[in-house]
Write a protein that holds these residues in place. Structure first.
Motif: not given
Length: 233
Positions: A117-127
């Protein structure tokens, strides 16, 4: 917002000069509570440890933090993926080592990639970790208060705090997490991060991991390789 810094601090890494003191205090407190050991102490160093603390401290979460924080996620997922592609047997596959840095341009950390979705992947891992910690359907108010206090001590900025607390208030669903993956490499790393925040011995949480693997379209032998890397980290 600094996505890498947030992920590091979520895992207990990146606390600067106070990291040793934080871990020593955590180990002492957990030891007195009967949940001691290096794994428990390290897991308690970050916000992930606070999510896990009211349930059962996961030794492997602490092991990965000790191995290198957020950078370890990429190294472990990369090694598991490479072993799987090479057709190795999971129970005999070589373990990742700290020098196992994914090549530049790969979809594994520490490369600065975005999710689907274009978000930094680090944030996806936190989620993903927050979603997994909520696999039993409830992140309690005690955990949320503890995380709020920890976030303040870590000096997270307002944007970082808002991101974390929005996710705690409305944890992502399995479908939400599956939609984050941009290719099988990111899918593998999302599953690995989720595994760190979960107790696979609990039926509900094992079912969550199985359902997540299905949503992410991960083959069973690949998840076996990911599990192997966690066990030997």
């Amino acid at each position: 917002m600094d996505p890498k810094r947030l992920l590091d601090q979520f895992l207990g890494q990146g606390a600067g000069g106070k990291a040793g003191d934080m871990m020593a205090k955590a180990k002492d407190a957990l030891g007195k509570s009967g949940m001691g050991g290096m794994g428990g102490g390290l897991a308690a160093g970050g916000m992930l440890g606070l999510l896990l603390g009211s349930k059962k401290v996961r030794k492997m979460a602490g092991g990965v933090v000790g191995y290198g924080g957020a950078a370890a996620l990429g190294a472990l997922a990369y090694r598991a993926y490479e072993n799987w592609q090479a057709g190795k047997k999971a129970n005999e596959a070589p373990a990742a080592i700290p020098s196992d840095a994914p090549p530049v341009g790969s979809k594994f950390l520490p490369n600065g990639n975005q999710d689907a979705g274009g978000r930094p992947f680090e944030l996806s891992l936190v989620l993903a970790m927050i979603g997994a910690a909520n696999a039993d359907g409830h992140i309690g108010s005690d955990e949320q208060r503890a995380i709020f206090d920890q976030a303040s001590k870590m000096g997270l900025d307002a944007e970082d705090k808002a991101f974390v607390f929005d996710a705690l208030g409305k944890p992502p669903s399995l479908d939400d997490i599956a939609r984050m993956a941009q290719g099988p490499e990111q899918a593998a790393e999302l599953w690995l991060a989720s595994r760190l925040a979960i107790d696979p011995d609990e039926a509900v949480e094992r079912a969550y991991l199985d359902a997540l693997a299905h949503k992410l379209k991960l083959p069973a032998d690949l998840t076996a390789h990911l599990e192997r890397q966690i066990q030997v980290a």
